[in-house]
Design an enzyme around this catalytic site. Structure first.
Site: not given
Length: 301
Positions: A218, A223
């Site tokens: 996740h 990112r």
């Protein structure tokens, strides 16, 4: 340099201490253990420990013995099924502990992912090093005119040089004052826990960060995305390379279904169906806002 000669010697010593084990090991991850992967100008990521592999994900899903009850091909198929249907628990059976050296302002973004165990270097007890993140010229950019949290065109010429000089001068001046305040030569010296408040957000900190694979993926989905801030994205990219070696089946499924895939709304799905029937669909008759329509068009390419 991310590592000093003493630190590199410690890494070499750790890698030289091989131990026999009965637990499952990932050959791809073994090659990363303890080794520092350079990131930015002074940062790094390195694997300190890990648990599990692709087989552990399947084992948890089947609640079976050993390496599983099916063939390798079926293991890959099962992992893809789990990823495709958003099953999270089997991926939580794998964990990794990372040692990360990163600028403080990157750490403050990173810590928003509240699904890991973190222990950070303490500036209450220790003195921080004189190491600051100074962007490369190509990463100095103006404020985006379409995204309040993004960058626009790169700064050039005298403006870029002036900004770089300000960053370097301010960082070193703040550190000079930090050293002067904590010094005990001819004075009591300010407590380290107070003196640290004067340090800039581009100074480097370090932490140990332990997370399970589900929550790590996740983190990487957000990112390692092209829209993420460059300074945290390069850390995510480095971790992606590690994860690809650690759990190759899971990472390939993650690339296909999360990084390379797309989730669309019921309204958008209806528009796709109308388009396939030959109907002309526009933003005005789509039922979407201008922002939704723009993102929908980006998804369709």
């Amino acid at each position: 340099m991310p590592l000093t000669p003493d630190q590199q010697a410690e890494v070499d010593a750790q890698r030289a201490q091989a131990q026999p084990t009965l637990r499952a090991v990932s050959p791809g991850m073994e090659k990363h253990l303890y080794t520092a992967i350079p990131v930015l100008d002074h940062g790094f990521v390195r694997v300190i420990d890990y648990m599990g592999d692709d087989a552990a994900i399947c084992q948890a899903a089947r609640v079976s013995y050993g390496k599983g009850t099916k063939s390798v091909q079926n293991d890959e198929g099962l992992i893809r099924y789990l990823m495709r249907h958003w099953h999270s628990t089997p991926f939580e059976m794998c964990e990794v502990k990372l040692h990360v050296k990163l600028p403080v302002f990157v750490a403050r973004q990173w810590i928003r992912h509240r699904t890991a165990n973190v222990n950070e270097y303490s500036a209450r007890y220790s003195i921080l090093d004189r190491e600051f993140y100074i962007p490369a010229p190509e990463h100095l950019a103006a404020q985006s005119v379409v995204n309040n949290q993004g960058r626009g065109a790169a700064l050039e010429g005298e403006e870029a040089a002036r900004v770089l000089e300000i960053l370097k001068t301010d960082a070193n001046r703040a550190y000079d004052h930090y050293e002067a305040m904590i010094s005990q030569e001819g004075q009591l010296g300010l407590a380290r826990e107070l003196a640290r408040m004067n340090l800039p957000a581009n100074i480097y900190t370090q932490w140990y960060w332990k997370v399970d694979l589900h929550n790590l993926l996740h983190f990487l989905r957000l990112r390692a995305d092209a829209h993420a801030q460059y300074e945290i994205r390069v850390y995510a990219d480095a971790i992606c390379n590690v994860v690809a070696d650690w759990v190759p089946f899971a990472y390939k499924a993650f690339e296909d279904y999360r990084m390379g895939g797309a989730t669309i709304s019921a309204t958008a799905l209806d528009c796709v169906r109308r388009m396939l029937k030959g109907e002309e669909v526009t933003q005005e008759n789509s039922g979407m806002s201008k922002g939704e329509w723009r993102e929908f068009m980006d998804t369709l390419g």
